[in-house]
Scaffold this motif. Structure first.
Motif, short mmCIF file in Angstrom:
data_model
loop_
_atom_site.label_atom_id
_atom_site.label_comp_id
_atom_site.label_asym_id
_atom_site.label_seq_id
_atom_site.Cartn_x
_atom_site.Cartn_y
_atom_site.Cartn_z
N ASP A 148 -1.37 11.25 5.02
CA ASP A 148 -0.19 11.78 4.34
C ASP A 148 -0.27 11.66 2.83
OD1 ASP A 148 1.24 12.52 6.68
OD2 ASP A 148 1.84 10.44 7.01
N GLN A 222 -1.80 8.28 11.39
CA GLN A 222 -2.01 8.13 9.95
C GLN A 222 -3.15 9.00 9.43
OE1 GLN A 222 -2.67 3.88 9.66
NE2 GLN A 222 -0.49 3.45 9.43
N SER A 316 6.25 10.81 -3.24
CA SER A 316 6.82 9.51 -2.94
C SER A 316 5.73 8.43 -2.87
CB SER A 316 7.57 9.62 -1.61
OG SER A 316 8.26 8.46 -1.32
N PHE A 317 4.59 8.81 -2.33
CA PHE A 317 3.50 7.82 -2.16
C PHE A 317 2.78 7.52 -3.47
CE2 PHE A 317 2.97 9.17 2.56
CZ PHE A 317 4.23 8.65 2.83
N THR A 319 4.40 6.29 -5.83
CA THR A 319 5.16 5.16 -6.36
C THR A 319 4.26 3.93 -6.51
OG1 THR A 319 7.16 5.95 -5.25
CG2 THR A 319 7.16 3.65 -5.95
N LYS A 320 4.39 3.29 -7.66
CA LYS A 320 3.57 2.12 -7.97
C LYS A 320 3.70 1.05 -6.87
CE LYS A 320 2.78 -1.21 -11.58
NZ LYS A 320 3.47 -2.08 -12.52
N GLY A 321 2.58 0.63 -6.35
CA GLY A 321 2.59 -0.43 -5.36
C GLY A 321 2.53 0.06 -3.93
N TYR A 322 2.80 1.34 -3.70
CA TYR A 322 2.85 1.80 -2.31
C TYR A 322 1.46 1.83 -1.66
CZ TYR A 322 3.59 4.19 1.99
OH TYR A 322 3.59 4.47 3.33
N TYR A 325 0.45 -1.65 -0.75
CA TYR A 325 1.17 -2.08 0.46
C TYR A 325 0.55 -1.45 1.71
CZ TYR A 325 4.69 -1.48 4.08
OH TYR A 325 5.32 -1.42 5.29
N PHE A 326 0.29 -0.16 1.62
CA PHE A 326 -0.22 0.57 2.78
C PHE A 326 -1.60 0.04 3.20
CE2 PHE A 326 -2.50 4.11 4.77
CZ PHE A 326 -1.58 4.55 5.70
N ASP B 178 12.20 12.90 -1.54
CA ASP B 178 11.55 13.22 -2.81
C ASP B 178 12.55 13.56 -3.91
OD1 ASP B 178 9.04 12.69 -1.89
OD2 ASP B 178 8.51 14.77 -1.46
N ARG B 182 13.69 11.75 -8.39
CA ARG B 182 13.01 12.24 -9.59
C ARG B 182 13.80 13.42 -10.15
NH1 ARG B 182 10.23 12.16 -5.35
NH2 ARG B 182 9.01 10.50 -6.26
N ASN B 204 11.68 1.18 -9.45
CA ASN B 204 10.42 1.25 -8.68
C ASN B 204 10.55 0.60 -7.31
OD1 ASN B 204 7.47 2.15 -9.10
ND2 ASN B 204 7.30 0.14 -8.13
N LEU B 208 9.74 2.44 -3.83
CA LEU B 208 8.75 1.85 -2.92
C LEU B 208 9.33 1.76 -1.51
CD1 LEU B 208 5.92 0.64 -3.00
CD2 LEU B 208 6.93 -1.57 -3.60
N ALA B 211 9.48 5.18 -0.07
CA ALA B 211 8.15 5.65 0.35
C ALA B 211 7.83 5.11 1.76
CB ALA B 211 7.09 5.20 -0.64
N LYS B 214 9.78 7.19 4.11
CA LYS B 214 9.19 8.53 4.22
C LYS B 214 7.95 8.49 5.10
CE LYS B 214 7.54 12.62 1.86
NZ LYS B 214 7.03 13.26 0.63
N SER B 219 5.07 9.99 9.97
CA SER B 219 4.03 9.56 10.91
C SER B 219 4.47 8.43 11.85
CB SER B 219 2.78 9.14 10.14
OG SER B 219 2.15 10.26 9.57
#
Lengths: 400, 400
Positions: A148, A222, A316-317, A319-322, A325-326, B178, B182, B204, B208, B211, B214, B219
């Protein structure tokens, strides 16, 4: 599949001659079948100059149990399609598809006969410096570019449909997540393991953690996975690794592939306790395998984060840190799935030659017992690890 | 869709007369179009005895922006199919499908004209004692029986394919996850909210958490969702609630539906600060809405756990504690998704009449500001709640 018929040597040769332009018209072709698998016919077709290709044909049943276990021919389409998709992303690490015929369930592939199957090499104690990086690179790239993060949602949904693989997924669902955790006629282990297996069957915390992994396997599309990336699905030589056989491919949790690969390295690690010919040799191969796992994990993470930073299309993904995390979650999943691979290869239906090939029964039992314990602890403890370093520490603590 | 053509009153009448046996041959039918939606034609066809049905036809574009925004007619198939699936499980809470024609994107439904749209009723301060239980029952049953707990994996994968709904999911992906986070030309909010919105765009931690939600929406095919269950998609009378309009249906995270419903109750809760005609009336409707949310959450959990205990077919998911773990996660997700509903209905493209219908600009702005803050805090804090009680406490602390 109305026109499906299994090929013999002559027909396979004729097929290559008449249905492809892989050889020149005046080529003098020979053909022989050498499949040792249970599910497919595998022919090598060669000309007088030793140019050769592999023709693989899926059988409509699992050969190991006669014709009584039917198995969809659609897996040939899946396998060829995954190879083509992954090959576009990682041509150096994916066996090349030369021709595809879904009706006959036939795929023609480049011949990797000059390379060796990784599992056999590891069993002999041979090492490949490039292996971990190559596989990390393959797993990170193929998963990122089918995730994604990168794909448009509509495009990804179409791919998820295209790669829906219910029959082969069902095999994994049963063999990885169900059978080993209960009394089941498909399970296969020596009497000497009975006590440990019974304990495992009563370990509710373990079964709970396995249920969480199974849930991800069932419902977390995923990325487009290989689906069966063990050390028998990888060819190696001094410079390259080439992945074959993704007939179990589907959209699933990214950690499953990484976990399967690491799991097979750990199965070999355990086996080396009986296989290595001397203590220094054992230390050497153990150090190599551990280094492989650490390099693979660490480079996988690094490549994924770099790809995410430079190629994430989803707003959206970004975004800082996502992404961090993932990927952490993917690594945790990987060590959990790795644990299920260790367990199912030890007490489930399908074992590995690394361990089953150990001749001394007592030594084999010790290795199996270790693999089982290691698998259990990884499944139980990986979900609590906060980072790659935690996971690495966990593994070290379980092996030392 | 080659034979597709939009119907006028006469054609809709003729269609019912000739293509169905819903009325007797000598019925004297009348027909009028009364759709106020943007995406569909809605006809009422009645006979001289006031027996009536609804004929709904999907338009190949979104009417609110002319014919320039094309929209798949396949949504009519999805909508009717979800209603039929859900109707089999919860006939009392699902509008009945009487006839389906995918080529014309036509669905004929029972006429619920004797019932009222829940949103309008709540705006008027009316209460329905049965509402929370009915919706909890609907959401729990429809999700459980289409989940991995109950369905065979192969059957579920086929359903996931059947209900793949990329175009309508894309609308949700954009509008929920989304746009509001923004600067986006589709967003729609009063100048007075600008400062708060700018702050939100720079939060942020919030982005996060969004995200992560989302990612689940994209998924996590846990169950066949309604996909758009707001208070405008529910008819009510003194005894019943009937769900309509699941054209956004797909296999997604179970918490999304529950969160959408709760989110719409909370939008009304905020609106009542300006709508209620007196303090006692406001307290009364506030208490009712809170009770609704608590009952719905609590009964949803209870019914799910009972169904899981008695009807789980998956062997691994029968493990003690797994259903409890799963439902807790669903509830956490629900409160997170609920937060995204509050935010997107306040500053995104599509608002709710509960708030937009408040005439006093200053009062409306206050309500919007509250909805926005509430949404933010739910998204941020719900993931840390360990239980239904924690979630309930969180909500209370944010409202009081």
């Amino acid at each position: 599949m109305t026109n499906y018929t299994t090929l013999d040597n002559a027909q396979a040769l004729e097929y290559v001659k008449t249905q492809t332009q892989l050889f020149s018209d005046d080529a003098n072709l020979t053909c022989y079948e050498f499949g040792d698998g249970n599910l497919n016919l595998v022919f090598r077709v060669a000309d007088q100059h030793h140019n050769s290709v592999i023709l693989k044909q899926a059988l409509p049943y699992a050969r190991c149990v006669g014709e009584s276990w039917p198995l969809t021919l659609d897996r040939a389409r899946i396998e060829a399609s995954v190879l083509i998709k992954h090959g576009t992303i990682c041509p150096d690490t994916t066996v090349k598809v030369l021709h595809q015929n879904n009706e006959l369930a036939v795929t023609i592939l480049e011949d990797l006969g000059h390379m060796q199957i990784l599992r056999s090499e590891l069993c002999e104690g041979r090492k490949f410096d490039h292996l971990a990086s190559n596989i990390a690179n393959y797993l990170a790239h193929t998963s990122f570019f089918s995730s994604d993060f990168y794909l448009d949602a509509q495009e990804k949904k179409a791919l998820v449909q295209e790669f829906t693989n219910p029959e082969l997924c069902a095999i994994t669902e049963d063999l990885f997540f169900d059978d080993p955790y209960r009394v089941c006629s498909r399970n296969n282990f020596a009497h000497g393991l009975s006590e440990q297996v019974t304990k495992l069957h009563h370990n509710n915390a373990l079964k709970l953690a396995v249920a969480k992994l199974k849930s991800k396997f069932l419902s977390a599309p995923q990325a487009l996975l290989h689906g069966d990336i063990h050390t028998g699905s990888i060819f190696v030589d001094d410079k390259h690794a080439k992945v074959i056989d993704p007939e179990f491919g589907f959209f699933g949790p990214i950690g499953f592939d990484l976990g399967s690969f690491i799991g097979n390295l750990l199965l070999n690690y355990c086996a080396q306790n009986a296989r290595a010919k001397s203590l220094p040799q054992r230390r050497d191969i153990h150090a190599y395998l551990l280094k492989c796992i650490q390099t693979c994990t660490s480079e996988f993470e690094q490549i994924w984060l770099t790809l995410a930073q430079t190629h994430t299309k989803d707003l959206s993904f970004q975004t800082k840190g996502y992404a961090e995390y993932f990927v952490k979650q993917v690594l945790r999943d990987a060590f959990g799935f790795c644990g299920t691979e260790l367990i199912r290869r030890t007490i489930g239906l399908a074992h590995v030659a690394d361990i089953d090939g150990i001749e001394d029964e007592h030594a084999r039992l010790n290795v199996q017992s270790q693999a089982l314990q290691l698998g259990e602890q990884l499944i139980l403890q990986a979900p609590h690890c906060k980072s790659k370093e935690d996971l690495s520490q966990l593994l070290l603590s379980l092996l030392l």
